[in-house]
Design an enzyme around this catalytic site. Sequence first.
Site, short mmCIF file in Angstrom:
data_model
loop_
_atom_site.label_atom_id
_atom_site.label_comp_id
_atom_site.label_asym_id
_atom_site.label_seq_id
_atom_site.Cartn_x
_atom_site.Cartn_y
_atom_site.Cartn_z
N SER A 139 0.82 -1.21 0.00
CA SER A 139 0.00 0.00 0.00
C SER A 139 0.85 1.26 0.00
CB SER A 139 -0.95 0.00 1.19
OG SER A 139 -0.27 -0.36 2.36
N HIS A 191 -3.76 -3.79 -5.59
CA HIS A 191 -3.91 -3.22 -4.24
C HIS A 191 -5.35 -3.38 -3.77
CE1 HIS A 191 -3.97 0.44 -1.39
NE2 HIS A 191 -3.47 -0.59 -0.76
N GLU A 197 -7.16 -1.61 -6.77
CA GLU A 197 -6.38 -0.72 -7.63
C GLU A 197 -5.38 -1.58 -8.40
OE1 GLU A 197 -6.43 3.45 -5.08
OE2 GLU A 197 -4.74 2.10 -4.78
N ASN A 240 -5.41 6.20 -1.19
CA ASN A 240 -4.66 6.67 -0.03
C ASN A 240 -4.11 8.07 -0.23
OD1 ASN A 240 -5.18 4.54 1.63
ND2 ASN A 240 -3.32 3.41 1.07
#
Length: 502
Positions: free
Chosen positions: A124, A145, A157, A195
């Site tokens: 991540s 991800h 992702e 994120n």
Amino acid sequence: MANSAQDIGIVGVVGAGAMGRGIAQVGASGGMTVLLYDAAPGAAARARDAILAQLDQMVAKGRLEAGAAEEAKRRLSVVEELKALSPADLVVEAIVENLGVKQEVFRQLEGIVRPDCLLASNTSSLRIASIASACERRGRIGGLHFFNPVPLMRLVEVVRAPATSDATVAALVKVGERMGRTPVVVQDSPGFLVNLGGRAYTQEALRIVSEGVATPAQVDAIMREVWGFRMGPFELMDLTGIDVNFPVSQIVHEGYFYDRRLATVPLHQSLKESGQFGRKSGRGFFDYDSNGKAILPSADASSDAAPASRVCLAEEDEVLGELLRDCGFEASGFDDGDCPILGAPLGEDCATYAARLGLDHRRLFALDLTGKFDKRLTLMRAPGARQALLDAVVARFNQAGRPISVIFDSPGFVGQRIAAMVANLGCEMAQIRIAGPEDIDKAMTLGLNYPLGPLALADAMGVAAVHTIMQQLQAITGDDRYRPSLWLRRRALLGLSALAAD
Ligand code: NAI
């Protein structure tokens, strides 16, 4: 030659922790044979038991057919050595978040699997390019991800590094779909999409609290009730854990070479250092009782003063005039020199607004009329505001049964400031091609449960209004943090939707 998705029959999963077991579960449920490996003795077997129990539970709840669960169970096996992944068509790595350790595993995998086997990391915070740099064949390496808990979070992702081939990206997208996820292709950049995009909501909230504008409980109430977010930013940080979200903030800030837009505040670090991580430690921004329930201070202002009746409008404003009359005020453009003055600035704080219009700041109170303000009002005061007048104004809103939060001076109040920052960062992600505009919204709504994607949010607020709020924030604070994204500026100038492609 990279595998095509149709050929992917066997998936190796390295690392059987929280993420690896979820990936193994959706892989087996998606019709692929899964070989699960973990370096810690017994870890993969424990993960398999947990997956089997989870599948049984889904059957019991009627969310999965018994036959499908049995097939998924049959497709899942545990292997004792990395070497046993040699027949895999795709290996997904979900081990400890450490670059050196991941590079070593990829290097070893390169010597084990076929040349056309795809390799993906679930990292991540590391760059896929950094992990792939340990390998010779980099075209077949990309990111997958997933989000925690994998079986419940639909987004994945698909990360494209500079060397990742188009065929690899296409195959990873198809595998993601077969696993029942919604894939979004993103560039190999710090924090990838979600994120990074998630920084605006929590970090602007932190800045607002650090400036003494409002309390965490007030900010949360405004973002939930007026802006429709399922959780306020502080509840959210307490839930994910400050030990998790502070390092992510730092990684993203550093990764973008200390872009002011992504800077967090010392308060965030102080809580992390003090071990006040949130719900898991019983104390974060809020305190928690023994059942883990937050003890929330009130976000409402109340006053038993005599309610104000006559108020003067700072400017002609139909929406404000109507709201005030609905609440029982007698509102007009006439200033008798004594009455409260009410205005609804966009992006300005009370001080700037008073100075621009030549208003008496001691009697000036500003209402935020963006978002669903019928649910909760935000009333902002300038330094030196007269307490008696404020009490009288609050008493009138109380009498009208309108929940109201009183805050200190802030360009963009609380709600319009945080919402504009979320929208502006969404625009910036589109500008720097993290992903296409529609995919940005898709990822942010699926990955973070936002009521709207950041670009749809910009459209809902009005692209020009968001641009104005950002310009005011930048001019008033002098902080580069608030510079409008070029994507936003161009669409505001041309009257286009924030979702309009270049
Ligand atoms: P975890 O700590 O629950 O599990 C990691 C597992 O990897 C452990 O079982 C450990 O024994 C095993 N392991 C460590 N080194 C190994 C090696 N050299 N070979 C084989 N197995 C090894 O960690 P978690 O939370 O599952 O995270 C795994 C990866 O997923 C990390 O890269 C993390 O950044 C990423 N990630 C985590 C998310 C989360 O919310 N936990 C969300 C998205 C990604």
